[in-house]
Design a protein around this motif. Structure first.
Motif, PDB file in Angstrom:
ATOM      1  N   PRO A  61      72.421 -80.830  -6.582  1.00  0.00           N
ATOM      2  CA  PRO A  61      73.441 -80.714  -5.741  1.00  0.00           C
ATOM      3  C   PRO A  61      74.520 -81.631  -6.106  1.00  0.00           C
ATOM      4  N   GLU A  62      74.585 -82.703  -7.082  1.00  0.00           N
ATOM      5  CA  GLU A  62      75.713 -83.406  -7.104  1.00  0.00           C
ATOM      6  C   GLU A  62      76.498 -82.940  -8.703  1.00  0.00           C
ATOM      7  N   ALA A  63      75.939 -81.884  -9.194  1.00  0.00           N
ATOM      8  CA  ALA A  63      76.527 -81.374 -10.113  1.00  0.00           C
ATOM      9  C   ALA A  63      77.164 -79.816  -9.819  1.00  0.00           C
ATOM     10  N   HIS A  64      78.054 -79.496 -10.758  1.00  0.00           N
ATOM     11  CA  HIS A  64      78.470 -78.147 -10.384  1.00  0.00           C
ATOM     12  C   HIS A  64      77.750 -77.049 -10.995  1.00  0.00           C
ATOM     13  N   ILE A  65      77.666 -75.760 -10.220  1.00  0.00           N
ATOM     14  CA  ILE A  65      77.194 -74.492 -10.730  1.00  0.00           C
ATOM     15  C   ILE A  65      77.833 -74.163 -12.532  1.00  0.00           C
ATOM     16  N   GLY A  66      76.787 -73.817 -13.151  1.00  0.00           N
ATOM     17  CA  GLY A  66      77.311 -73.574 -14.547  1.00  0.00           C
ATOM     18  C   GLY A  66      78.042 -72.455 -14.742  1.00  0.00           C
ATOM     19  N   THR A  67      78.747 -72.511 -16.032  1.00  0.00           N
ATOM     20  CA  THR A  67      79.501 -71.293 -16.337  1.00  0.00           C
ATOM     21  C   THR A  67      78.699 -70.077 -16.671  1.00  0.00           C
ATOM     22  N   ARG A  68      77.446 -70.278 -17.173  1.00  0.00           N
ATOM     23  CA  ARG A  68      76.585 -69.220 -17.361  1.00  0.00           C
ATOM     24  C   ARG A  68      76.052 -68.567 -16.176  1.00  0.00           C
ATOM     25  N   GLN A  69      75.835 -69.388 -15.073  1.00  0.00           N
ATOM     26  CA  GLN A  69      75.236 -68.644 -13.798  1.00  0.00           C
ATOM     27  C   GLN A  69      76.754 -68.146 -13.077  1.00  0.00           C
ATOM     28  N   ASN A  70      77.846 -68.447 -13.422  1.00  0.00           N
ATOM     29  CA  ASN A  70      78.816 -67.839 -12.787  1.00  0.00           C
ATOM     30  C   ASN A  70      79.236 -66.510 -13.465  1.00  0.00           C
ATOM     31  N   ALA A  71      78.838 -66.412 -14.825  1.00  0.00           N
ATOM     32  CA  ALA A  71      79.098 -65.324 -15.456  1.00  0.00           C
ATOM     33  C   ALA A  71      77.935 -64.219 -15.108  1.00  0.00           C
ATOM     34  N   ARG A  72      76.730 -64.669 -14.900  1.00  0.00           N
ATOM     35  CA  ARG A  72      75.717 -63.921 -14.168  1.00  0.00           C
ATOM     36  C   ARG A  72      76.110 -63.216 -12.837  1.00  0.00           C
ATOM     37  N   LEU A  73      76.601 -64.121 -12.016  1.00  0.00           N
ATOM     38  CA  LEU A  73      76.822 -63.602 -10.650  1.00  0.00           C
ATOM     39  C   LEU A  73      78.044 -62.565 -10.703  1.00  0.00           C
ATOM     40  N   VAL A  74      79.075 -62.624 -11.804  1.00  0.00           N
ATOM     41  CA  VAL A  74      80.064 -61.754 -11.906  1.00  0.00           C
ATOM     42  C   VAL A  74      79.724 -60.452 -12.234  1.00  0.00           C
ATOM     43  N   LYS A  75      78.631 -60.366 -13.016  1.00  0.00           N
ATOM     44  CA  LYS A  75      77.903 -59.323 -13.613  1.00  0.00           C
ATOM     45  C   LYS A  75      77.190 -58.662 -12.424  1.00  0.00           C
ATOM     46  N   GLN A  76      76.497 -59.481 -11.633  1.00  0.00           N
ATOM     47  CA  GLN A  76      75.753 -58.614 -10.522  1.00  0.00           C
ATOM     48  C   GLN A  76      76.754 -58.202  -9.306  1.00  0.00           C
ATOM     49  N   TRP A  77      77.780 -58.910  -9.294  1.00  0.00           N
ATOM     50  CA  TRP A  77      78.862 -58.338  -8.218  1.00  0.00           C
ATOM     51  C   TRP A  77      79.294 -56.990  -8.667  1.00  0.00           C
ATOM     52  N   VAL A  78      79.836 -57.001  -9.911  1.00  0.00           N
ATOM     53  CA  VAL A  78      80.404 -55.760 -10.457  1.00  0.00           C
ATOM     54  C   VAL A  78      79.150 -54.511 -10.447  1.00  0.00           C
ATOM     55  N   GLU A  79      77.914 -54.886 -10.881  1.00  0.00           N
ATOM     56  CA  GLU A  79      76.992 -53.860 -10.953  1.00  0.00           C
ATOM     57  C   GLU A  79      76.959 -53.419  -9.324  1.00  0.00           C
ATOM     58  N   ALA A  80      76.898 -54.319  -8.463  1.00  0.00           N
ATOM     59  CA  ALA A  80      76.635 -53.714  -7.198  1.00  0.00           C
ATOM     60  C   ALA A  80      77.532 -52.541  -6.441  1.00  0.00           C
ATOM     61  N   ILE A  81      78.778 -52.656  -7.221  1.00  0.00           N
ATOM     62  CA  ILE A  81      79.627 -51.595  -6.716  1.00  0.00           C
ATOM     63  C   ILE A  81      79.799 -50.399  -7.689  1.00  0.00           C
ATOM     64  N   GLY A  82      78.898 -50.267  -8.696  1.00  0.00           N
ATOM     65  CA  GLY A  82      78.860 -49.319  -9.538  1.00  0.00           C
ATOM     66  C   GLY A  82      79.504 -49.258 -10.628  1.00  0.00           C
ATOM     67  N   LEU A  83      80.205 -50.668 -11.289  1.00  0.00           N
ATOM     68  CA  LEU A  83      80.906 -50.659 -12.259  1.00  0.00           C
ATOM     69  C   LEU A  83      79.884 -51.160 -13.659  1.00  0.00           C
ATOM     70  N   ASN A  84      80.202 -50.844 -14.768  1.00  0.00           N
ATOM     71  CA  ASN A  84      79.205 -51.268 -15.958  1.00  0.00           C
ATOM     72  C   ASN A  84      79.488 -52.618 -16.250  1.00  0.00           C
ATOM     73  N   PRO A  85      78.447 -53.470 -16.042  1.00  0.00           N
ATOM     74  CA  PRO A  85      78.604 -55.020 -16.288  1.00  0.00           C
ATOM     75  C   PRO A  85      78.919 -55.364 -17.589  1.00  0.00           C
ATOM     76  N   ALA A  86      78.747 -54.531 -18.731  1.00  0.00           N
ATOM     77  CA  ALA A  86      79.060 -54.965 -20.090  1.00  0.00           C
ATOM     78  C   ALA A  86      80.702 -54.949 -20.197  1.00  0.00           C
ATOM     79  N   LEU A  87      81.342 -54.225 -19.397  1.00  0.00           N
ATOM     80  CA  LEU A  87      82.893 -54.321 -19.419  1.00  0.00           C
ATOM     81  C   LEU A  87      83.623 -55.510 -18.520  1.00  0.00           C
ATOM     82  N   TYR A  88      82.864 -55.893 -17.871  1.00  0.00           N
ATOM     83  CA  TYR A  88      83.725 -57.135 -16.986  1.00  0.00           C
ATOM     84  C   TYR A  88      82.790 -58.383 -17.264  1.00  0.00           C
ATOM     85  N   GLY A  89      83.642 -59.313 -16.844  1.00  0.00           N
ATOM     86  CA  GLY A  89      83.153 -60.875 -16.928  1.00  0.00           C
ATOM     87  C   GLY A  89      83.954 -61.638 -16.267  1.00  0.00           C
ATOM     88  N   THR A  90      83.807 -62.872 -16.295  1.00  0.00           N
ATOM     89  CA  THR A  90      84.578 -63.823 -15.535  1.00  0.00           C
ATOM     90  C   THR A  90      86.170 -63.821 -15.958  1.00  0.00           C
TER      91      THR A  90
END
Length: 267
Positions: free
Chosen positions: A185-214
């Motif tokens: 809790p004293e550290a920030h979320i990692g850049t890789r976790q942030n990238a994984r979240l972005v891919k989950q978001w775009v995939e959830a609305i039907g976009l190709n996660p390979a074409l989108y990122g942070t």
């Protein structure tokens, strides 16, 4: 009797020493991996390796492994700059995150769109960077990790509201990170976790996660501003680029864009 004299580098003229040093630095070592060669070439003001991997959707170990097997590392993969989101994608994503009750993700998404920061800067934002007197600021300034230069951004009402919703759940003091790590809790979320979240978001609305990122989040608003106004200088300031040429490359401006702007200027 002749005497062989061994000449050391210190005996050479300064110009010759500099040429030798430059040549030795320029020669890649055969035992270096792709990651080691990239790190050796990287300058202090260039993006870190994780950011490069995340932007272009490949990893150095994977590239080395495929190279050893004779298989092209990019076979079957979508590589290159990530696409910007369109307005309809932004609205769909907001609706999805709100509907699913994902308060943190909604705040992270809105903040990424408004700040236009790189992922490495976004995850390191602290509460005190965007909050003053108990309220989110309308404008804030942070120092970029890549360039060491400040960049100013605005926070829209939508973003301020989602931040308030998240901070009411997250709590904490001004020195705390806005988005803490789940493991520490004293550290920030990692850049890789942030990238994984972005891919989950775009995939959830039907976009190709390979074409989108942070970097899609970073590009989205400035791409719309450029398309609407054609003002490259404004985009340069918002992205925190030191050179206009970097902004041109980042947006992918070409002759068609220039001609479209010219055609719109009817005299």
């Amino acid at each position: 009797m002749s005497i062989l004299r061994t000449t050391s580098a210190s005996d050479l003229p300064a110009g010759a020493r500099r040429r030798i040093e430059f040549a030795s630095r320029s020669q890649p070592k055969p035992f270096q991996t792709t990651a080691e060669r990239a790190l050796a070439r990287a300058a202090p003001n260039e993006p870190d390796i994780e950011e490069v991997q995340e932007e272009f959707a490949w990893t150095f170990p994977e590239a080395d492994e495929k190279a050893a097997s004779g298989t092209p590392w990019n076979k079957g993969r979508s590589v290159g700059a990530k696409l910007a989101l369109k307005p309809k994608h932004v609205w769909s994503l907001r609706f999805h995150l709100q509907n699913e009750g994902m308060v943190r993700d909604l705040a992270m998404f809105d903040l990424a769109i408004d700040t236009k920061l790189r992922g490495c800067d976004l995850v390191k934002l602290r509460i005190g960077d965007i909050v003053a007197d108990g309220e989110p600021k309308r404008r804030a300034t942070v120092v970029q990790q890549k360039t060491g230069k400040p960049v100013t951004f605005e926070l829209t009402e939508q973003t301020r509201d989602s931040l308030v919703g998240w901070l009411n759940v997250r709590s904490g003091c001004l020195e705390d990170f806005i988005f803490p790590s789940n493991q520490n809790p004293e550290a920030h979320i990692g850049t890789r976790q942030n990238a994984r979240l972005v891919k989950q978001w775009v995939e959830a609305i039907g976009l190709n996660p390979a074409l989108y990122g942070t970097h899609s989040m970073r590009r989205t608003k400035v791409a719309l501003i450029y398309k609407t106004t054609g003002n490259l200088r404004a985009v340069q300031i918002l992205l925190g680029h030191s050179k206009l040429e970097s902004t041109v490359r980042y947006l992918g401006v070409d002759i068609d864009d220039a001609l479209s702007l010219s055609e719109a200027a009817d005299l």
